[in-house]
Motif scaffolding. Structure first.
Motif, mmCIF file in Angstrom:
data_model
loop_
_atom_site.group_PDB
_atom_site.id
_atom_site.type_symbol
_atom_site.label_atom_id
_atom_site.label_comp_id
_atom_site.label_asym_id
_atom_site.label_seq_id
_atom_site.Cartn_x
_atom_site.Cartn_y
_atom_site.Cartn_z
ATOM 1 N N GLN A 127 0.908 -1.206 -0.093
ATOM 2 C CA GLN A 127 0.018 0.016 0.113
ATOM 3 C C GLN A 127 0.965 1.308 0.040
ATOM 4 O O GLN A 127 0.418 2.422 0.644
ATOM 5 N N LEU A 128 1.834 1.188 -0.713
ATOM 6 C CA LEU A 128 2.902 2.377 -0.579
ATOM 7 C C LEU A 128 3.156 2.573 -2.216
ATOM 8 O O LEU A 128 2.670 1.967 -3.247
ATOM 9 N N ILE A 215 5.830 6.829 -0.517
ATOM 10 C CA ILE A 215 4.918 7.438 0.542
ATOM 11 C C ILE A 215 3.384 6.584 0.368
ATOM 12 O O ILE A 215 3.488 5.361 -0.483
ATOM 13 N N PRO A 216 2.366 7.026 1.095
ATOM 14 C CA PRO A 216 1.263 6.376 1.153
ATOM 15 C C PRO A 216 0.736 6.142 -0.264
ATOM 16 O O PRO A 216 0.656 7.311 -0.981
ATOM 17 N N LYS A 217 0.162 5.185 -0.558
ATOM 18 C CA LYS A 217 -0.340 4.906 -1.859
ATOM 19 C C LYS A 217 -1.772 5.712 -1.820
ATOM 20 O O LYS A 217 -2.643 5.284 -1.058
ATOM 21 N N PRO A 218 -2.316 6.626 -2.829
ATOM 22 C CA PRO A 218 -3.523 7.241 -2.516
ATOM 23 C C PRO A 218 -4.636 6.069 -3.025
ATOM 24 O O PRO A 218 -4.177 5.431 -3.939
ATOM 25 N N PRO A 219 -5.550 6.121 -2.239
ATOM 26 C CA PRO A 219 -6.546 4.824 -2.564
ATOM 27 C C PRO A 219 -7.241 4.812 -3.753
ATOM 28 O O PRO A 219 -7.750 3.756 -4.146
ATOM 29 N N LEU A 242 -4.075 25.151 -10.915
ATOM 30 C CA LEU A 242 -3.491 24.911 -9.811
ATOM 31 C C LEU A 242 -3.786 25.875 -8.823
ATOM 32 O O LEU A 242 -2.980 25.775 -7.651
ATOM 33 N N GLY A 245 -7.484 25.425 -5.837
ATOM 34 C CA GLY A 245 -7.415 24.468 -4.516
ATOM 35 C C GLY A 245 -7.457 23.098 -4.604
ATOM 36 O O GLY A 245 -7.259 22.291 -3.733
ATOM 37 N N ARG A 247 -5.517 19.949 -6.096
ATOM 38 C CA ARG A 247 -4.047 19.370 -6.385
ATOM 39 C C ARG A 247 -3.928 18.317 -7.479
ATOM 40 O O ARG A 247 -3.913 17.252 -6.886
ATOM 41 N N ASP A 285 -8.846 10.396 -1.449
ATOM 42 C CA ASP A 285 -9.949 9.527 -1.039
ATOM 43 C C ASP A 285 -11.288 9.412 -2.239
ATOM 44 O O ASP A 285 -11.572 10.608 -2.831
ATOM 45 N N ALA A 287 -14.281 9.581 -2.324
ATOM 46 C CA ALA A 287 -15.473 10.088 -2.136
ATOM 47 C C ALA A 287 -15.211 11.693 -2.625
ATOM 48 O O ALA A 287 -16.380 12.357 -2.801
ATOM 49 N N ILE A 288 -14.063 12.116 -2.847
ATOM 50 C CA ILE A 288 -13.784 13.623 -3.014
ATOM 51 C C ILE A 288 -13.555 13.646 -4.348
ATOM 52 O O ILE A 288 -13.396 14.860 -4.970
ATOM 53 N N LYS A 291 -15.814 15.500 -7.009
ATOM 54 C CA LYS A 291 -16.123 16.941 -6.702
ATOM 55 C C LYS A 291 -14.882 18.021 -6.761
ATOM 56 O O LYS A 291 -15.001 18.853 -7.268
ATOM 57 N N LEU B 106 3.436 30.040 -10.565
ATOM 58 C CA LEU B 106 3.728 29.530 -9.117
ATOM 59 C C LEU B 106 4.992 29.522 -8.651
ATOM 60 O O LEU B 106 5.550 28.634 -7.986
ATOM 61 N N PRO B 216 -0.542 24.643 -4.694
ATOM 62 C CA PRO B 216 -1.811 24.853 -4.393
ATOM 63 C C PRO B 216 -2.214 24.730 -2.893
ATOM 64 O O PRO B 216 -1.556 23.952 -2.279
ATOM 65 N N LYS B 217 -2.942 25.969 -2.204
ATOM 66 C CA LYS B 217 -2.716 25.776 -0.915
ATOM 67 C C LYS B 217 -4.199 24.617 -0.441
ATOM 68 O O LYS B 217 -5.100 25.070 -1.007
ATOM 69 N N PRO B 219 -7.414 23.683 0.777
ATOM 70 C CA PRO B 219 -8.492 24.373 1.387
ATOM 71 C C PRO B 219 -8.770 24.540 2.736
ATOM 72 O O PRO B 219 -9.328 25.525 3.436
ATOM 73 N N LEU B 242 0.991 6.048 8.284
ATOM 74 C CA LEU B 242 1.423 6.066 7.080
ATOM 75 C C LEU B 242 1.202 5.050 5.837
ATOM 76 O O LEU B 242 1.047 5.358 4.821
ATOM 77 N N GLY B 245 -3.552 4.730 3.780
ATOM 78 C CA GLY B 245 -4.085 5.110 2.770
ATOM 79 C C GLY B 245 -4.333 6.799 2.850
ATOM 80 O O GLY B 245 -4.643 7.374 2.033
ATOM 81 N N ARG B 247 -2.759 10.584 3.946
ATOM 82 C CA ARG B 247 -1.381 10.954 4.265
ATOM 83 C C ARG B 247 -1.508 12.304 4.892
ATOM 84 O O ARG B 247 -1.834 13.415 4.678
ATOM 85 N N ILE B 288 -13.688 15.774 3.367
ATOM 86 C CA ILE B 288 -13.235 14.193 3.788
ATOM 87 C C ILE B 288 -12.101 14.288 4.691
ATOM 88 O O ILE B 288 -11.893 13.133 5.100
ATOM 89 N N LYS B 291 -13.390 12.214 7.887
ATOM 90 C CA LYS B 291 -13.237 10.436 7.484
ATOM 91 C C LYS B 291 -11.844 10.044 7.456
ATOM 92 O O LYS B 291 -11.681 8.918 8.035
ATOM 93 N N GLU B 292 -10.977 10.978 7.147
ATOM 94 C CA GLU B 292 -9.617 10.478 7.041
ATOM 95 C C GLU B 292 -9.112 10.494 8.310
ATOM 96 O O GLU B 292 -8.444 9.196 8.605
#
Lengths: 473, 473
Positions: A127-128, A215-219, A242, A245, A247, A285, A287-288, A291, B106, B216-217, B219, B242, B245, B247, B288, B291-292
């Protein structure tokens, strides 16, 4: 006399690495080229499988005053592995199975011949993630990635090879074994030799082991394809995205010509009149993600967007990425040669660069497309040309030169991720003033005074200011 | 004769920078210390406000064979800005208003005297972020951050200063002005002098301008405080988090003693019997984050967690971070001196380091707490001691030495983010074998053969292998 010397060197090499020495021309010739231009013949090819073997070979090279050329899979595009002065090629491709993951420390230790794809897979089992993802990942070696500081689409969010190397074992030009960095992400103990050596193209030391951080693997990931009616809008949209908000984890761009090549080659349904398209991936994640892509879409409301496709499934996402994957094969033409450049410019200058390259395309009547990593300004103008036609060669040389000049004029750089090697060294004096180049040379001269390690790369010969593409490929 | 020489140098310095030269002892003495130990007296202090002034001062220093000591706000903890051999201090703190943001690219271009906090604020005005966040951000200068490669809590997700510098203007030891890197995130043109110079503590060149990249900052942020019943569980939880899933953008740890100091000092309600606590921040889309944090909580179900507090509002989040902010002032005792270390170890070795430091605390009967950046193994064992008591000083020296030795034994490093300076150079030979150190020295000797730039730092003098804390502070 000469032959006796050759036999003596061969015998001494065999004392070090046994059967893993090649001296026949038929064997040596296949080590004389890479993914760029030119064909050279090394005097010896060896396949070391241990640091001590590399050390002994370097010491032998010092005794016989031979240059040393380290080599991975030879996929690089700038001539970094070409044995331009003969000598000894160190073929690391067989040292490919020594790789260990330490999941609790989030690090991998690897030898240079391990395939980048194997490192990706090993990390994912835990999971990395090891983020650097050059397009040659499935065949290239990590050693080549380290030498050239390879990049890839992940650069916009995750950076490049250098950002994931925290320690090295290196054999110096004198045959000493040194260690740089260590096993920790934060480390300010002494000079950062690790980051100096990554991307030094094997000219300052030979990397025999690297410690990579993970690094942690994004799900999950999700992707949008965004089509633009004009280049300026596509360019301005990059900064717009960019600063929205969100990334993106990847942000790739294809110009009008690249889009049409993809339609022709892969039959993918894309609007032929589009000026450009962006492929934007977000990760995190599940869920996001949708969006986030909607946020990006909203941010581009007034940016000349003609179409937005958001992938609804993994299968649809894979389909969208086929657009990007098809570009490179789509450019290849039977009997022609592909010249891949990677001039890189500040983000706001991407539209200027696209326009200039289009001008150059017209001027020299070239088969030229532009695509690349939009999020970091790393563009790949790619030409397909008949390199047996001397006039075509001249045109390519002139076009490449104009592309580089303009990139530098825009505050950009000769190379974002391919390296300098033999291909771009004539242009180094355009990017660097004499004092800045002298500072670099001082380091080379201090660490490798005999210029034994990968000579003929990075630094131009005196008076060498023009690209001359060999006809031998 | 000597006095005449001094007057001559003063006059020539005034020709370069006008009134911005200080020669009175009363003025010079305040440039003789920093956040570490020892007091030295520079011969001259100047406040350059232009690259050409720095260049002329360096050339003058070459004429009169004087050492040069660049200085920001003097907050550093390892002696990096101490003028140990006298000479000329370059006080950059007045060159503090030349900073420009290019939001579409940037990037920010800045002079060395600009406060790090001003760079944070400027980026945020454009919904962008400059992530490196040393705890001295509100007072320190970016120049000091560049010289020391400053870190901070953001390191676990966003890396350190070096990861955000893409180009430099530098005055060399010879007084040449050079440029390194450029304006693009991806850049593999020539050697990476940028990353070599960041963290070189001003010993290879004087940075007069830096180009910083922004991201990007995110949010929003959200924070959880997690209390552990034993140290081993806290340590193992770090890797657990870590690989969950998620980060984290910050992950700070406080040991039992630090927790109790915070309760005593700030009256914050924390369990006095806790073995350790973690503060974990996540950032990104508001929707999110909760939930994280729940995902992290679930991942720690069997990890000896006694309490989890998730902030329900911005105010509650700020309260949780008060715990971390209070540690440093809580350690300060009237008339005592605070010694802040930053030994750094691989993630899986954090529990071992905590246990060893606790042993050392008992052995020397020290007022010692441990806190730090858990996500990157960067721990800050911090001692408060009466440095006018020779026995106490000896104990501190022994304790610090044992901490370093054990960090190295665990595969860690002397310094994660504070630098080597004067404080840690006696230990360099414990981390590096002679060949590895010689490789570093060869670079120094090539670029600054007279050792004019910040001499007395990083490299130990011959035979210097023990820490001797000055009594002068």
């Amino acid at each position: 006399m000469q032959q006796q010397r050759q036999l003596e060197i061969e015998r001494r090499l065999r004392d070090i690495v046994g059967e893993r020495v090649f001296v026949d021309v038929a064997q040596r010739v296949s080590y004389g080229y890479d993914g760029s231009f030119g064909q050279y013949l090394p005097d010896f090819v060896t396949q070391p499988l241990a640091t001590s073997e590399v050390q002994q070979i370097v010491k032998l090279a010092n005794v016989y005053d031979l240059p040393i050329y380290p080599r991975g899979a030879g996929t690089n595009l700038s001539g970094g592995s070409l044995p331009v002065n003969g000598g000894i090629v160190l073929d690391f491709s067989q040292w490919n199975d020594e790789v260990t993951i330490y999941p609790d420390d989030l690090i991998i230790k690897t030898r240079p011949g391990v395939k980048t794809a194997d490192i990706h897979a090993l990390a994912e089992q835990h999971q990395l993630m090891y983020p650097p993802d050059p397009s040659s990942s499935s065949v290239c070696t990590i050693g080549g990635n380290l030498a050239e500081n390879a990049g890839g689409p992940h650069g916009v969010k995750y950076g490049v090879t250098k950002d994931y190397v925290i320690g090295l074992e290196v054999v110096t030009a004198q045959g000493d074994i040194i260690r740089t960095g260590g096993n920790t992400i934060k480390n300010v103990t002494g000079y950062d030799l690790t980051k100096l050596l990554i991307g030094a193209e094997g000219t300052l030391g030979i990397i025999t082991e690297a410690t990579l951080r993970l690094i942690p693997k994004p799900p999950a990931t999700q992707t949008a394809l965004i089509v633009f009616e004009d280049l300026g809008s596509a360019g301005r949209s990059i900064s717009q995205i960019l600063t929205s908000g969100v990334r993106p984890s990847k942000m790739e761009i294809l110009d009008h010509h690249a889009i049409n090549k993809v339609v022709d080659y892969a039959g993918i349904d894309l609007p032929r009149d589009a000026a450009a398209l962006l492929l934007v991936e977000v990760d995190g994640d599940e869920a996001i993600l949708r969006k986030e892509l909607e946020t990006i879409k909203a941010a581009l409301a007034k940016m000349g967007v003609t179409q937005v496709k958001i992938a609804g499934s993994k299968a649809e996402e894979a389909e969208l990425w086929q657009v990007r994957k098809a570009v490179s094969p789509a450019v290849v033409e039977r009997g022609f040669t592909k010249i891949s450049e990677d001039a890189t410019v500040p983000l706001s200058k991407i539209p200027h660069m696209f326009e200039k390259v289009d001008e150059i395309k017209q001027k020299y009547d070239l088969n030229l497309v532009v695509f690349g990593h939009a999020g970091d300004g790393n563009l790949h103008p790619t030409i397909s040309a008949n390199m047996r036609d001397p006039e075509a060669v001249k045109n390519v040389e002139r076009a490449v030169e104009e592309i580089f000049n303009y990139a530098i004029e825009l505050g950009g750089t000769l190379s974002g991720e391919h390296g300098i090697g033999t291909m771009k060294k004539p242009f180094m004096t355009r990017e660097f003033d004499p004092a800045s180049l002298a500072f670099q040379k001082a380091i080379k001269d201090a660490l490798d005074p005999d210029h034994r390690l990968n000579p003929g790369k990075i630094f131009p010969a005196t008076g060498e200011t023009r690209l001359v593409l060999s006809h031998d490929d």
